[in-house]
Design a protein around this motif. Structure first.
Motif, PDB file in Angstrom:
ATOM      1  N   GLN B  32       0.879  -1.181   0.000  1.00 32.39           N
ATOM      2  CA  GLN B  32       0.000   0.000   0.000  1.00 32.39           C
ATOM      3  C   GLN B  32       0.912   1.225   0.000  1.00 32.39           C
ATOM      4  N   LEU B  33       0.920   1.942  -1.123  1.00 31.61           N
ATOM      5  CA  LEU B  33       1.896   3.025  -1.290  1.00 31.61           C
ATOM      6  C   LEU B  33       1.235   4.389  -1.411  1.00 31.61           C
ATOM      7  N   LYS B  34       1.758   5.340  -0.602  1.00 35.87           N
ATOM      8  CA  LYS B  34       1.425   6.752  -0.806  1.00 35.87           C
ATOM      9  C   LYS B  34       2.732   7.449  -1.138  1.00 35.87           C
ATOM     10  N   SER B  35       2.705   8.332  -2.124  1.00 37.89           N
ATOM     11  CA  SER B  35       3.952   9.011  -2.491  1.00 37.89           C
ATOM     12  C   SER B  35       3.661  10.383  -3.075  1.00 37.89           C
ATOM     13  N   THR B  36       4.566  11.326  -2.796  1.00 35.00           N
ATOM     14  CA  THR B  36       4.448  12.656  -3.393  1.00 35.00           C
ATOM     15  C   THR B  36       4.780  12.602  -4.885  1.00 35.00           C
ATOM     16  N   LEU B  38       3.925   9.757  -6.825  1.00 40.04           N
ATOM     17  CA  LEU B  38       3.299   8.475  -7.177  1.00 40.04           C
ATOM     18  C   LEU B  38       3.134   8.302  -8.702  1.00 40.04           C
ATOM     19  N   ASN B  39       2.682   9.368  -9.361  1.00 40.83           N
ATOM     20  CA  ASN B  39       2.454   9.243 -10.804  1.00 40.83           C
ATOM     21  C   ASN B  39       3.744   8.983 -11.571  1.00 40.83           C
ATOM     22  N   GLN B  40       4.825   9.664 -11.149  1.00 39.11           N
ATOM     23  CA  GLN B  40       6.094   9.515 -11.871  1.00 39.11           C
ATOM     24  C   GLN B  40       6.843   8.240 -11.485  1.00 39.11           C
ATOM     25  N   PHE B  41       6.880   7.929 -10.189  1.00 35.16           N
ATOM     26  CA  PHE B  41       7.784   6.876  -9.723  1.00 35.16           C
ATOM     27  C   PHE B  41       7.100   5.737  -8.940  1.00 35.16           C
ATOM     28  N   GLY B  69       9.731  11.175  -1.757  1.00 25.98           N
ATOM     29  CA  GLY B  69      10.744  11.404  -2.797  1.00 25.98           C
ATOM     30  C   GLY B  69      12.069  10.729  -2.500  1.00 25.98           C
ATOM     31  N   ALA B  70      12.023   9.512  -1.926  1.00 24.55           N
ATOM     32  CA  ALA B  70      13.261   8.805  -1.565  1.00 24.55           C
ATOM     33  C   ALA B  70      13.927   8.190  -2.795  1.00 24.55           C
ATOM     34  N   LEU B  71      15.268   8.165  -2.770  1.00 30.91           N
ATOM     35  CA  LEU B  71      16.022   7.436  -3.797  1.00 30.91           C
ATOM     36  C   LEU B  71      15.832   5.931  -3.584  1.00 30.91           C
ATOM     37  N   ASP B  72      16.143   5.165  -4.626  1.00 28.00           N
ATOM     38  CA  ASP B  72      16.027   3.702  -4.513  1.00 28.00           C
ATOM     39  C   ASP B  72      16.843   3.171  -3.335  1.00 28.00           C
TER      40      ASP B  72
END
Lengths: 289, 97
Positions: B32-36, B38-41, B69-72
């Motif tokens: 379950q992912l939330k991300s600033t 999300l659309n790009q990465f 916005g974390a790096l891999d």
């Protein structure tokens, strides 16, 4: 050398873009006890991934007398920074213990022996008294540094603007470094808003003979570079000295004079150091832009 | 490796990711992912989480991630820390390259 807290991904990602000569990822005092594991993983994976270019990369680990030091060494030798900084070094045995552990890990993973260098931070009266023994305890050792905050606490005093409480320790560490042929690094200046006080301290430690200054904020980089950079006049004079000594060597002449002044070995050595410093500062400016 | 307890790592600061893992016995890997970003990465973040879990041999786990916005490498580090905390393993065999 810019301090970077080891559990801040954004700071770790951007640490090298400001143009400091070296960056030091900290797993020790800037990381809380409950986040030691997280910082170790974060610094390990960041070092495996991010290209820091020409910036020297150092990791300050936790001491081997703590529950975290052993695991820090296991991870960080494999992450392959340029050097590991040993905190709170008090005796030559502390350095030898770290050296032996690094050697064992290097052998285990097939890394060339001696790849990982060591720096020792001296932060107590006992460490200062043992400074020369510490500075000569390992071939891996490239520098010795003073950590003032713990040191003044150990001395039962506090830091002053004049820095009188650090005078003996700074001198002792500098002598030890010079006698051992390694670098001497000065401590941090924590009040980033006191630029005048910071500049005064940088002037002092440069005049004493230190090779560099530890810093806690990118804003301090330019001040250190500006104050450590040789003047144009110094650079011009040094170039003439090196050219003159080159010509004299070609002619087989031992002693030369320039502008009526005898040029001997110490003057040539100082001229070389001026040009090296000038190159280092210029490279840092190029990297930062 | 089995996940029987919850584990959490990371922060909500910029460039970081908070990862919470818990038991999901018999239900596979659920993210379950939330991300600033999300659309790009979003796909890439899911891929890094999946890949890291596979390397650890974890087949059943519920992952709740809030990304800033974390790096891999940060995603990987935080996930490994969360797993380490959930399983009370002090460290993982460090990869040798």
């Amino acid at each position: 050398m810019l301090y970077v807290p080891g559990n801040h991904p954004g700071m770790i990602r951007d640490a090298h873009i400001y143009g400091s000569d070296a960056i030091m990822f900290d797993l020790e005092d800037s990381v809380s006890i409950k986040e030691k594991d997280a910082a170790r993983q974060l610094v390990y994976h960041s070092l495996k991934t991010i290209d820091y270019g020409c910036t020297e990369v150092v990791v300050r680990v936790n001491g081997l007398n703590t529950p975290y030091g052993g695991a820090d060494f296991e991870a960080m030798v494999r992450a392959k920074p340029d050097a590991i900084r040993l905190p709170k070094t008090e005796t030559p045995e502390d350095v030898k213990e770290a050296d032996a552990l690094i050697s064992r890990i290097e052998e285990q993973i097939g890394m060339v022996q001696g790849t990982i260098k060591l720096m020792a931070a001296v932060e107590s009266a006992l460490g200062v008294i043992n400074a020369y023994g510490i500075a000569t305890a390992s071939k891996r050792l490239i520098g010795i540094a003073i950590g003032a905050e713990d040191f003044v606490t150990d001395l039962k005093t506090s830091r002053s603007a004049e820095g009188i409480e650090l005078l003996t320790a700074r001198s002792q560490i500098l002598f030890a470094a010079r006698a051992a042929g390694i670098d001497a690094l000065d401590t941090v200046f924590s009040d980033v808003n006191d630029e005048e006080g910071f500049a005064r301290e940088v002037r002092l430690i440069k005049q004493m003979g230190f090779d560099g200054k530890s810093i806690v904020n990118p804003r301090q980089i330019e001040i250190v570079h500006k104050l450590f950079a040789p003047s144009e006049e110094e650079v011009r004079k040094s170039v003439r000295i090196i050219e003159a000594i080159g010509e004299a060597e070609e002619k087989g002449s031992g002693v030369i004079s320039l502008d009526g002044r005898m040029i001997d070995k110490p003057i040539v050595e100082r001229a070389r150091r001026v040009l090296e410093l000038n190159d280092a500062v210029k490279n840092s400016y190029i990297l930062a832009r | 490796m089995k996940i029987h307890q919850a584990g959490i790592a990371g922060t909500l600061e910029s460039s970081d990711i908070t990862i919470h893992i818990e038991e999901n016995e018999g239900k596979g890997i659920e993210i379950q992912l939330k991300s600033t970003v999300l659309n790009q990465f979003g796909n890439q973040i899911r891929h890094v989480i999946q890949e890291t879990l596979q390397e650890l041999g974890i087949t059943d786990v519920l992952v709740r991630a809030t990304d800033k916005g974390a790096l891999d490498c940060t995603i990987r580090a935080r996930l490994l820390t969360a797993v380490s905390r959930a399983t009370h393993s002090s460290c993982f065999p460090w990869e040798v390259k």
